[in-house]
Design an enzyme around this catalytic site. Structure first.
Site, PDB file in Angstrom:
ATOM      1  N   CYS A 186       2.364   4.736  -5.615  1.00 49.13           N
ATOM      2  CA  CYS A 186       1.235   3.929  -6.107  1.00 49.13           C
ATOM      3  C   CYS A 186       1.717   2.710  -6.907  1.00 49.13           C
ATOM      4  O   CYS A 186       1.687   1.581  -6.413  1.00 49.13           O
ATOM      5  CB  CYS A 186       0.293   4.775  -6.979  1.00 49.13           C
ATOM      6  SG  CYS A 186      -0.489   6.146  -6.103  1.00 49.13           S
ATOM      7  N   ARG A 187       2.156   2.937  -8.138  1.00 46.58           N
ATOM      8  CA  ARG A 187       2.444   1.812  -9.036  1.00 46.58           C
ATOM      9  C   ARG A 187       3.701   1.044  -8.646  1.00 46.58           C
ATOM     10  O   ARG A 187       3.677  -0.195  -8.548  1.00 46.58           O
ATOM     11  CB  ARG A 187       2.548   2.294 -10.489  1.00 46.58           C
ATOM     12  CG  ARG A 187       1.232   2.796 -11.044  1.00 46.58           C
ATOM     13  CD  ARG A 187       1.429   3.609 -12.310  1.00 46.58           C
ATOM     14  NE  ARG A 187       2.152   4.849 -12.037  1.00 46.58           N
ATOM     15  CZ  ARG A 187       2.569   5.702 -12.948  1.00 46.58           C
ATOM     16  NH1 ARG A 187       2.361   5.448 -14.231  1.00 46.58           N
ATOM     17  NH2 ARG A 187       3.194   6.811 -12.609  1.00 46.58           N
ATOM     18  N   SER A 188       4.829   1.752  -8.451  1.00 47.17           N
ATOM     19  CA  SER A 188       6.069   0.997  -8.205  1.00 47.17           C
ATOM     20  C   SER A 188       6.101   0.302  -6.838  1.00 47.17           C
ATOM     21  O   SER A 188       6.651  -0.807  -6.752  1.00 47.17           O
ATOM     22  CB  SER A 188       7.318   1.861  -8.445  1.00 47.17           C
ATOM     23  OG  SER A 188       7.370   2.973  -7.592  1.00 47.17           O
ATOM     24  N   CYS A 233       8.214   4.469 -10.931  1.00 53.16           N
ATOM     25  CA  CYS A 233       7.067   5.218 -11.462  1.00 53.16           C
ATOM     26  C   CYS A 233       7.345   6.696 -11.193  1.00 53.16           C
ATOM     27  O   CYS A 233       8.502   7.083 -11.024  1.00 53.16           O
ATOM     28  CB  CYS A 233       5.757   4.722 -10.854  1.00 53.16           C
ATOM     29  SG  CYS A 233       5.630   4.921  -9.062  1.00 53.16           S
ATOM     30  N   ASP A 235      -2.109   4.418 -14.360  1.00 54.94           N
ATOM     31  CA  ASP A 235      -1.782   5.286 -13.222  1.00 54.94           C
ATOM     32  C   ASP A 235      -3.072   5.586 -12.457  1.00 54.94           C
ATOM     33  O   ASP A 235      -3.936   6.300 -12.944  1.00 54.94           O
ATOM     34  CB  ASP A 235      -1.146   6.586 -13.718  1.00 54.94           C
ATOM     35  CG  ASP A 235      -0.703   7.477 -12.569  1.00 54.94           C
ATOM     36  OD1 ASP A 235      -1.019   7.154 -11.399  1.00 54.94           O
ATOM     37  OD2 ASP A 235      -0.036   8.496 -12.835  1.00 54.94           O
ATOM     38  N   ASN A 291       6.459   7.044  -6.700  1.00 53.97           N
ATOM     39  CA  ASN A 291       6.864   5.935  -5.819  1.00 53.97           C
ATOM     40  C   ASN A 291       5.897   5.770  -4.637  1.00 53.97           C
ATOM     41  O   ASN A 291       6.294   5.379  -3.539  1.00 53.97           O
ATOM     42  CB  ASN A 291       8.310   6.115  -5.328  1.00 53.97           C
ATOM     43  CG  ASN A 291       8.913   4.882  -4.656  1.00 53.97           C
ATOM     44  OD1 ASN A 291       9.774   4.994  -3.789  1.00 53.97           O
ATOM     45  ND2 ASN A 291       8.479   3.701  -5.036  1.00 53.97           N
TER      46      ASN A 291
HETATM   47  P1  4NP Z   1       2.770   6.787  -8.908  1.00 54.73           P
HETATM   48  O1  4NP Z   1       1.462   7.716  -8.864  1.00 54.73           O
HETATM   49  O2  4NP Z   1       3.707   7.441  -9.890  1.00 54.73           O
HETATM   50  O3  4NP Z   1       2.241   5.492  -9.384  1.00 54.73           O
HETATM   51  O4  4NP Z   1       3.313   6.746  -7.509  1.00 54.73           O
HETATM   52  C1  4NP Z   1       1.521   9.091  -8.744  1.00 54.73           C
HETATM   53  C2  4NP Z   1       1.840   9.628  -7.529  1.00 54.73           C
HETATM   54  C3  4NP Z   1       1.856  11.001  -7.384  1.00 54.73           C
HETATM   55  C4  4NP Z   1       1.552  11.809  -8.463  1.00 54.73           C
HETATM   56  C5  4NP Z   1       1.240  11.254  -9.694  1.00 54.73           C
HETATM   57  C6  4NP Z   1       1.229   9.889  -9.830  1.00 54.73           C
HETATM   58  N1  4NP Z   1       1.535  13.218  -8.293  1.00 54.73           N
HETATM   59  O5  4NP Z   1       1.236  13.924  -9.259  1.00 54.73           O
HETATM   60  O6  4NP Z   1       1.878  13.699  -7.193  1.00 54.73           O
END
Ligand code: 4NP
Length: 157
Positions: free
Chosen positions: A15-17, A10, A125, A13
């Site tokens: 939240c989703r992944s 993602c 997300d 790294n």
């Molecule tokens: P992830 O979520 O890609 O599912 O881990 C996010 C984590 C951080 C950010 C965006 C999405 N950010 O903008 O920092």
């Protein structure tokens, strides 16, 4: 043929992944599959950090402790190390395609492409939303984890 090995990707790294990794580790173990599994982000903002507290809480609601996971960024070696790289959303997939070396062996796809009826869709997300968004993310990544375990279970036999 290269043994099956799976990298979930993602943006951050955190939240989703990591949730996809946790769900798939459980499914693979339940199915008795011996598969290398990891997750990474296309971005580097959260490298070395544990998953978002809301993601950790969501995993704990499903009996899985992901507090020892640490975020890392995707690197060029990943395209040779993993047979499958699964992107959470379309931007992640585009970024992976843009950085993939010409001799990269990994098959790139959207994670939800592997779920019947959810092909072409992005994993929600939850980062900028409320805590309940993580429940929807969990639902999606666990459906994908189940579908992947079935698919790889058949291929391994
Ligand atoms: P992830 O979520 O890609 O599912 O881990 C996010 C984590 C951080 C950010 C965006 C999405 N950010 O903008 O920092």
């Amino acid at each position: 043929m290269k043994p099956i090995s799976v990298l979930f990707v993602c943006l951050g790294n955190i939240c989703r992944s990591p949730l996809a990794e946790a769900a798939f580790r459980r499914e693979a173990q339940g199915a008795g599959l011996d598969i290398a599994i990891d997750s990474a982000g296309t971005g580097d903002w959260h490298v070395g950090k544990p998953p978002d507290p809301r993601a950790r809480a969501e995993a704990m609601r499903h009996g899985i402790d992901i507090s020892s996971y640490r975020a890392r960024q995707v690197n060029l070696q990943d395209f040779g190390r993993f047979s499958h790289i699964l992107a959470a959303d379309h931007q992640n997939l585009a970024d992976l395609r843009a950085m993939a070396p010409p001799d990269g062996e990994a098959a790139l796809s959207l994670l939800l492409d592997h779920v019947e009826g959810l092909e072409g869709q992005a994993v929600a997300d939850p980062y900028f939303g409320e805590e309940d968004g993580f429940a929807e993310t969990w639902q999606q990544v666990s459906l994908a984890a189940q579908a992947l375990a079935r698919k790889f279970g058949v291929q391994e036999r």
